[in-house]
Scaffold this active site. Sequence first.
Site, PDB file in Angstrom:
ATOM      1  N   ILE A  40      -9.644  38.426  98.310  1.00 36.45           N
ATOM      2  CA  ILE A  40      -9.008  39.048  99.498  1.00 36.45           C
ATOM      3  C   ILE A  40      -9.790  38.762 100.778  1.00 36.45           C
ATOM      4  CG2 ILE A  40      -7.703  40.888  98.308  1.00 36.45           C
ATOM      5  CD1 ILE A  40      -9.931  42.845  99.375  1.00 36.45           C
ATOM      6  N   ALA A  63     -10.837  46.362  95.541  1.00 37.56           N
ATOM      7  CA  ALA A  63     -12.007  46.931  96.208  1.00 37.56           C
ATOM      8  C   ALA A  63     -13.230  46.640  95.361  1.00 37.56           C
ATOM      9  CB  ALA A  63     -11.848  48.448  96.371  1.00 37.56           C
ATOM     10  N   THR A  65     -15.725  48.573  93.703  1.00 34.28           N
ATOM     11  CA  THR A  65     -15.751  50.003  93.390  1.00 34.28           C
ATOM     12  C   THR A  65     -16.998  50.479  92.642  1.00 34.28           C
ATOM     13  OG1 THR A  65     -14.482  49.579  91.380  1.00 34.28           O
ATOM     14  CG2 THR A  65     -13.229  50.212  93.334  1.00 34.28           C
ATOM     15  N   TYR A 128     -21.128  52.550  99.587  1.00 32.39           N
ATOM     16  CA  TYR A 128     -19.707  52.500  99.189  1.00 32.39           C
ATOM     17  C   TYR A 128     -18.861  53.320 100.181  1.00 32.39           C
ATOM     18  CZ  TYR A 128     -15.451  53.518  96.493  1.00 32.39           C
ATOM     19  OH  TYR A 128     -14.147  53.662  96.099  1.00 32.39           O
TER      20      TYR A 128
END
Length: 282
Positions: A40, A63, A65, A128
């Site tokens: 992405i 993502a 994660t 995060y």
Amino acid sequence: MPAKKKIIILGAEGMLGKAACGLFSTHYDVFPFDMDDFDIRDDKELRSRISDIKPRLTLNCAAYTNVDGCEKNRDLAFEVNGFAPGVIASVCREFSVYFIHFGTDYIFSGEKSSEYTEEDEPEPLSVYGRSKLEGEKRVLSAGGNSLIARTSWLYGPFGKNFIASIIEAAKEKGEISVVNDQVGRPTFTYDLLKCVEWLADKKVTGVIHACNSGRCSWFDFASAAIRFKGIAANVRAITSEKLNRPAKRPKNSVLSITKLASMGYRIRPWEDALKEYIKKYL
Ligand SMILES: NC(=O)c1ccc[n+]([C@@H]2O[C@H](COP(=O)([O-])OP(=O)(O)OC[C@H]3O[C@@H](n4cnc5c(N)ncnc54)[C@H](OP(=O)(O)O)[C@@H]3O)[C@@H](O)[C@H]2O)c1
């Protein structure tokens, strides 16, 4: 028969993405992509897929994660969770595509004594959390038709999750230790996705919290799972300090779902969702 609406699902091999591919396939023609198709962070590839497919909706479930991993890999965390979502939102805006992105409870400090609303000021404790907050800001500032669905403590079929790991450990060892000083709203992926599909039909934009109702600690969550599964195991309560993980987690990350309720959408309590998950998938 009229052609189905098209949806691009990014992160389609992840826990939420895989469930999304199944759920959305009822009403949408699904175009799933994950790391093996393209990264992405690759703007050109992203633009070319969106411009070719011209979906009605793009759902970003991709993502980085690994919350503790982000502490060591700050650049990767910001590139994937912080910068890429902003680019996706801009490309979606360019092609008039509605965009849904997922946010996290870990953008909050956990110091508040009541539930966090959409208007509360984020103050992340971890890399995060900071990277995900950057993602939210960039999505919103891209200025298209975008929705950020903030959620928490996700579990469901596909991939590793807390409940599956707890059940496995409890069966194996007969005793597990779980933190009792962090409270939140466990959320079943399918309940979140049904809610998101409802929001998508209404083309809701901005930020919304979407979680199962009720609240509990990780200890309560694990204890309930073991009880529902009928395992004779001892669950010991420990503190986060004792666990000593690299990334700090908020003590209170209960996301208020009042805004969602005021729009007319009610999500069932986490215990009911957990029972269904255990019965069907474990
Ligand atoms: N899990 C939770 O408790 C939780 C709580 C709140 C919010 N959320 C949010 O919910 C969303 C979905 O989470 P999840 O738990 O389903 O995550 P997940 O299981 O880790 O899935 C993420 C997917 O994205 C892929 N991915 C990672 N980096 C990528 C890249 N650069 N390009 C393309 N694909 C990439 C991953 O591939 P690899 O596996 O190969 O890396 C994986 O398939 C995320 O936005 C997350 O922040 C999750």
